[in-house]
Scaffold this motif. Structure first.
Motif, PDB file in Angstrom:
ATOM      1  N   ARG B   4       4.674  16.060   0.306  1.00 37.37           N
ATOM      2  CA  ARG B   4       5.030  17.359   0.907  1.00 37.37           C
ATOM      3  C   ARG B   4       6.498  17.378   1.339  1.00 37.37           C
ATOM      4  NH1 ARG B   4       0.780  18.087   4.108  1.00 37.37           N
ATOM      5  NH2 ARG B   4      -0.194  19.515   2.655  1.00 37.37           N
ATOM      6  N   LEU B   8       9.463  19.835  -0.010  1.00 34.58           N
ATOM      7  CA  LEU B   8      10.329  20.664   0.851  1.00 34.58           C
ATOM      8  C   LEU B   8      11.803  20.340   0.601  1.00 34.58           C
ATOM      9  CD1 LEU B   8       8.258  20.516   4.164  1.00 34.58           C
ATOM     10  CD2 LEU B   8       8.573  22.502   2.683  1.00 34.58           C
ATOM     11  N   ARG B  12      14.826  22.866  -0.768  1.00 39.27           N
ATOM     12  CA  ARG B  12      16.124  23.048  -0.093  1.00 39.27           C
ATOM     13  C   ARG B  12      17.302  22.906  -1.049  1.00 39.27           C
ATOM     14  NH1 ARG B  12      13.433  20.554   4.331  1.00 39.27           N
ATOM     15  NH2 ARG B  12      14.082  18.480   3.675  1.00 39.27           N
ATOM     16  N   GLU B  23      12.694  30.846   0.716  1.00 37.58           N
ATOM     17  CA  GLU B  23      12.452  29.498   1.252  1.00 37.58           C
ATOM     18  C   GLU B  23      11.366  29.475   2.326  1.00 37.58           C
ATOM     19  OE1 GLU B  23      15.842  27.539   2.962  1.00 37.58           O
ATOM     20  OE2 GLU B  23      14.803  25.608   3.044  1.00 37.58           O
ATOM     21  N   SER B  27       8.034  27.335   1.792  1.00 41.00           N
ATOM     22  CA  SER B  27       7.809  26.208   2.701  1.00 41.00           C
ATOM     23  C   SER B  27       6.456  26.356   3.393  1.00 41.00           C
ATOM     24  CB  SER B  27       8.922  26.136   3.745  1.00 41.00           C
ATOM     25  OG  SER B  27      10.158  25.993   3.099  1.00 41.00           O
ATOM     26  N   GLU B  31       3.354  23.771   3.146  1.00 41.63           N
ATOM     27  CA  GLU B  31       2.735  23.181   4.336  1.00 41.63           C
ATOM     28  C   GLU B  31       1.242  23.495   4.410  1.00 41.63           C
ATOM     29  OE1 GLU B  31       5.299  24.756   7.317  1.00 41.63           O
ATOM     30  OE2 GLU B  31       6.962  23.467   6.650  1.00 41.63           O
TER      31      GLU B  31
END
Lengths: 108, 267
Positions: B4, B8, B12, B23, B27, B31
């Motif tokens: 994870r 992420l 980015r 984003e 994200s 999650e």
């Protein structure tokens, strides 16, 4: 009508995920996670975040889906009227293929 | 580092305009859901796609696209060389260094291949001057030869590459020859070569238009003061480069370059 189906095919490798997203949004607005679960339940395919948002980006650019206000970092999307037209055209095209395929299978 | 966290981190690295828009929600999705290793590959593929899209729709000036395309051959060669050197070093660790006899034999074969390729290329050029300069088979030969040469050097089969004796210089020379060949090939086969040429033409034409417009303005000033000036010549230069600019834009449009060119005559 044929043109609309072609429009969806123009999305290249995203055309199938895009179709699944349009189908998923056909009944109600959904955010990314809800779309992923719905698509998995409907088609058995689990779209990863890269594919899902690759397709969402392109659908939004073409105005086939519309973003709604963010709800706790999750942004729901809804089908636009143009997106509905494109989806209907693609489903009609698919229905014709299914009908021919079934007919030919029955002939064997 | 979990899958994870890696996912992420990849998100980015997406282009800023994309991140500004997506984003947060991507994200949140990462999650919320079980991210698998295959999703990382998919995210990397998306990253490359979005970076490319950003490059092709640069709305300021096409110079950045041209710069990136310009660097692509060097990056390709650097990656290829690094991969070959890594393979050679791994062989050196896992197996004994390559015996010099084997190294020299393979080296001789590589150079013989080079001579054959060069001869065929010259004969082909004489027979058909319109033939494509770097056909696919030639690319395969040059790339694999460079790869093999680098593996051999790293493996130790070709020792004393940097020695000051005649053999050392000869080895350096052949490395240089192969590197030049590879660079030449990379500039010919790199994707976007036509785009690079069109961008270069466009930038040049725009610079020339600016220069010649300044010349036209100064001609008007001199004429107003009663001094004869080559106004017609200056205006014809502006027209000429405007045609070249339009031609370059047309070629770029055919190559799917979607820049929104700024300027007085932006399209």
């Amino acid at each position: 009508m044929k043109k609309a189906a072609d429009d969806l095919a123009d999305l290249g490798r995203f055309s199938e995920p895009a179709l699944l997203i349009l189908v998923s949004l056909a009944d109600a607005p959904k955010h990314g996670h809800a779309m992923t679960r719905d698509i998995e339940a409907v088609s058995g395919q689990k779209l990863g975040p890269g594919t899902l948002y690759g397709a969402i980006t392109r659908l939004e650019e073409r105005g086939w889906i519309e973003p709604l206000p963010v709800d706790d970092r999750r942004r729901p999307y809804r089908l636009s009227s143009e997106g509905r037209r494109v989806l209907r055209a693609r489903l009609n095209a698919m229905r014709a293929v299914v009908r021919v395929g079934r007919t030919r299978l029955a002939e064997l | 580092m979990t899958v994870r966290a890696i996912a992420l981190a990849i998100v980015r690295r997406y282009p800023k305009p994309w991140r500004d828009r997506y984003e947060g929600e991507v994200s949140a999705l990462i999650e919320d859901s079980d991210v698998r290793v295959r999703d990382l590959g998919e995210l990397v593929r998306g990253l490359v796609t979005e970076r490319t899209r950003e490059l092709l729709s640069d709305d300021v000036r096409p110079k950045r696209t041209a710069a990136v395309l310009n660097w692509m051959p060097a990056i390709f060669i650097a990656l290829l060389t690094a991969a070959a050197a890594g393979a050679g070093l791994m062989l050196r660790v896992l197996a004994n260094p390559l015996p010099p006899v084997a190294g020299v034999t393979v080296l001789a074969l590589v150079n013989l291949t080079g001579v054959v390729v060069y001869t065929l290329l010259v004969l082909r050029g004489r027979r058909n001057p319109q033939a494509r300069q770097w056909p696919a088979w030639l690319t395969a030969v040059v790339v694999s030869s460079w790869f093999g040469l680098t593996v051999l050097i790293a493996w130790g089969g070709i020792s004393n590459l940097f020695s000051s004796d005649l053999q050392g210089w000869a080895r350096m020379l052949q490395c240089w020859v192969w590197a030049v060949l590879l660079m030449e090939m990379a500039t010919k086969i790199v994707p976007g070569r036509q785009m690079l040429q069109a961008l270069t033409d466009l930038n040049y034409a725009e610079e020339q238009i600016q220069m010649n417009e300044a010349w036209v303005r100064s001609c008007h000033e001199w004429i107003a003061k009663g001094v004869p000036s080559p106004l017609a010549q200056a205006e014809s230069q502006v027209e000429r480069y405007a045609r070249e600019r339009d031609d370059a834009r047309e070629r770029l449009a055919r190559l799917s370059y979607r820049a929104r060119f700024r300027g007085r005559e932006a399209t």
